[in-house]
Scaffold this active site. Sequence first.
Site, PDB file in Angstrom:
ATOM      1  N   HIS A  73       0.810  -1.209   0.000  1.00  0.00           N
ATOM      2  CA  HIS A  73       0.000   0.000   0.000  1.00  0.00           C
ATOM      3  C   HIS A  73       0.848   1.267   0.000  1.00  0.00           C
ATOM      4  CE1 HIS A  73       0.880   0.634   4.309  1.00  0.00           C
ATOM      5  NE2 HIS A  73       0.781  -0.684   4.397  1.00  0.00           N
ATOM      6  N   ASP A  74       0.376   2.243  -0.738  1.00  0.00           N
ATOM      7  CA  ASP A  74       0.940   3.597  -0.759  1.00  0.00           C
ATOM      8  C   ASP A  74       2.328   3.694  -1.378  1.00  0.00           C
ATOM      9  OD1 ASP A  74      -1.310   4.858   0.797  1.00  0.00           O
ATOM     10  OD2 ASP A  74      -0.583   3.474   2.325  1.00  0.00           O
ATOM     11  N   GLY A  77       5.144  -0.994   2.672  1.00  0.00           N
ATOM     12  CA  GLY A  77       4.316   0.176   2.428  1.00  0.00           C
ATOM     13  C   GLY A  77       5.106   1.464   2.344  1.00  0.00           C
TER      14      GLY A  77
END
Length: 260
Positions: free
Chosen positions: A121-122, A139
């Site tokens: 994520h991200d 992440g």
Amino acid sequence: MTSIHQTAVVSPAAKLGHNVQIGAYCVVGDEVELGEGCVLHSHVVLEGPCQVGKNNQFFPHCIVGVAPQDLKYQGEKTVLEMGDDNIVREYASIHRGTVQGGGRTFIGHHNFIMAYVHVAHDCQIGNHNILSNAVQLSGHVVLDHHTVLGGQTGVVQFIRVGSYAFIGGATVIDQNIPPYATGYGNRIKLKGINVIGLQRNGFERGDIATISAMHKDFLKSTSPWQEVVASLEEKYSHCPATSLYLQFIQETAGNIKRKP
């Protein structure tokens, strides 16, 4: 013409561009947007919100745009955005962002994401990067442009890897990596610069020599961080090719390990 195999499951809410090919047993969920010329070979899962550009290829069993593996995630609406001409190979997984990380995972253009790669994520991935087999991005990782990560390399969260860096296989990256640099190791140790990569990307011989000299000066210096940056700027800013390096070490605020 767009082609959808009879065994594929495609949401009526998905938006498909011209000449998209969706192979056997693929699943395309709600709020997925596929640009023209994209190919899903077979057994591909795309969930949304997910916005994909043109001419991307997804190979069997890759999973793209699913919810992040983060205990803070509570079902908020976040997104994965992908540009054009990317290749995502078998069993790779790419997750959407989290609210805490800005709500967006981003992948640019012309990236080669090999088998079993994980993009958490991200993450923010630029253009023309190569992630070799089983690379694992935690992440919030940032890859700039034209980086190469060797197979089974792991990257700690919130790390940034600068453009044209080349990292050997089975490396743990737990610090920011300056542009042009090479490194490897159980806990990465910075070495020289990516001479072959720079040559292949059209850098002049004189510029490569200047970048190499600057990198050596940076690694061997024991001065405080701001003094090092000021010294390198004074000595090397006459060469335009060094600006990428100088800007990077200013922005990363000291999170690069130099040799003692």
